[in-house]
Structure formats: structure tokens, C-alpha cells
Scaffold this active site. Structure first.
Site, PDB file in Angstrom:
ATOM      1  N   ASP A  65       0.917  -1.181  -0.090  1.00 28.91           N
ATOM      2  CA  ASP A  65      -0.129   0.201   0.075  1.00 28.91           C
ATOM      3  C   ASP A  65       0.837   1.325   0.166  1.00 28.91           C
ATOM      4  O   ASP A  65       2.221   1.232   0.290  1.00 28.91           O
ATOM      5  CB  ASP A  65      -0.934  -0.120   1.348  1.00 28.91           C
ATOM      6  CG  ASP A  65      -1.655   1.306   1.245  1.00 28.91           C
ATOM      7  OD1 ASP A  65      -2.368   1.664   0.337  1.00 28.91           O
ATOM      8  OD2 ASP A  65      -1.936   1.614   2.528  1.00 28.91           O
TER       9      ASP A  65
ATOM     10  N   ASP B  34      -0.342   4.923   0.891  1.00 27.53           N
ATOM     11  CA  ASP B  34      -0.844   6.193   1.908  1.00 27.53           C
ATOM     12  C   ASP B  34      -0.819   5.270   3.434  1.00 27.53           C
ATOM     13  O   ASP B  34      -1.295   4.547   3.659  1.00 27.53           O
ATOM     14  CB  ASP B  34      -1.889   6.630   1.557  1.00 27.53           C
ATOM     15  CG  ASP B  34      -2.072   7.300   0.217  1.00 27.53           C
ATOM     16  OD1 ASP B  34      -1.348   8.226   0.153  1.00 27.53           O
ATOM     17  OD2 ASP B  34      -2.822   6.763  -0.831  1.00 27.53           O
TER      18      ASP B  34
END
Length: 181
Positions: free
Chosen positions: A12, A14
Site C-alpha cells: 500500500d 498512503d
């Protein structure tokens, strides 16, 4: 409990690689404050990992904002243009990514961000680091990603981008959002 053989790694972005979760909070609070509303931590938790259209709908509904979800998206974009170019790499992220790349472990990016948002976050200071990801999936821009987290769509689409098409069970996913588990 037995462990499965891991051959590929998905990240991922963020809140895991970049400090952008903090920047989203600032942006959304800047918008909601104009309408006398507070962007709370509980609301933030509900949104982590969601696609932009899902996020805007949830915030507008939850806070009963007098704007449409599309207007919220447009206001958000203005905030993001100011905040995102100054994103910072979180401790340990660069070292791990570089280590996996150096050791020829296939890595890919699986972010709910749009392509436009990804560019704002990475183009000023982080091009070299993100160039180490040969396979990138931007969930809010990729039509193959039908649903945001907690649905596994983004990770399945990202895993399918590896040329050797690993079984998703062979992919280790690094994810920080509760919705991404």
C-alpha cells in the site's frame, strides 16, 4: 498453523510508505471546517483504503455537508495540490523497498489513490523510490478495481500484473489501514 510460501510483495502507499494519511486529514478538515463540521478520527478510520468516489460520498453523508460528493472531490483536489507534493517517506519504508528490489523479490504497488493523486505525491521528491516498483495499481483510476478496501479487488488486480501471475496466496501484502486487512 502452516505458513505459505511467499514469492511476491505488494505495498500500500498512503500511511505505509508516505505520510499522506496525515495530509488527507488536514485536507478534509480544511474542507469540513468551512461547513462547521469536524472530520473525526472515527470517520477517518472508516475511509482508509476507500476509493475517492467512496470517500467523498461517505464524508458528505456522514457530516451532512451541503455539497455533492463530486463537489467534495473538486475541493479535495485543490487541497491535495497544495499538500501532497510535500509528502515524506515514513521510517523504514525506503530501506525495505530497496532491500527487496536489490534481492530481486518481485514487488508491486497497490494504492487506492488515483493516478493523478499518485503523481502529486511522488513526482516532486520520490520518483527514484517509486521507480523501483515495476507494477503499479492505482485503485481509484484502474477500471479493473471495482471496489475499494476492505474488498480484495485491488490486491487481486495488482497480483495479476506480475508477469508470472502468482497465486494471490503467495503475495505478502503490507497494508496499514484497518479496512485493508
Amino acid at each position: 498453523m502452516g505458513f505459505k510460501n511467499v514469492t511476491h510483495v505488494l505495498f500500500d502507499m498512503d500511511g505505509l510508505i508516505l505520510n499522506t494519511e496525515d495530509l488527507y486529514t488536514i485536507a478534509y478538515q480544511n474542507i469540513t471546517t468551512r461547513y462547521g463540521k469536524e472530520y473525526t478520527f472515527d470517520l477517518k478510520i472508516r475511509l482508509m483504503g476507500a476509493q475517492s468516489h467512496e470517500t467523498s460520498q461517505i464524508i458528505v453523508d456522514a457530516l451532512q455537508l451541503p455539497i455533492t460528493p463530486q463537489e467534495f472531490i473538486e475541493e479535495s483536489k485543490k487541497q491535495f495540490e497544495i499538500l501532497f507534493p510535500n509528502s515524506q517517506v515514513l521510517p523504514g519504508a525506503k530501506r525495505l523497498i530497496e532491500h527487496l528490489h536489490k534481492n530481486n523479490i518481485p514487488i508491486g504497488l497497490a494504492t487506492s489513490s488515483s493516478k493523478e493523486s499518485y503523481e502529486l505525491k511522488t513526482s516532486k521528491n520520490h520518483q527514484k523510490l517509486f521507480s523501483l516498483f515495476p507494477y503499479k495499481t492505482m485503485g481509484s483510476s484502474d477500471p479493473a478495481v471495482k471496489r475499494g478496501k476492505p474488498h480484495p479487488d485491488i490486491f487481486l488486480v495488482a497480483a495479476a500484473k506480475f508477469p508470472d501471475k502468482p497465486n494471490p496466496e503467495q503475495c505478502l501484502v503490507f497494508e496499514d489501514a484497518i479496512n485493508g486487512r
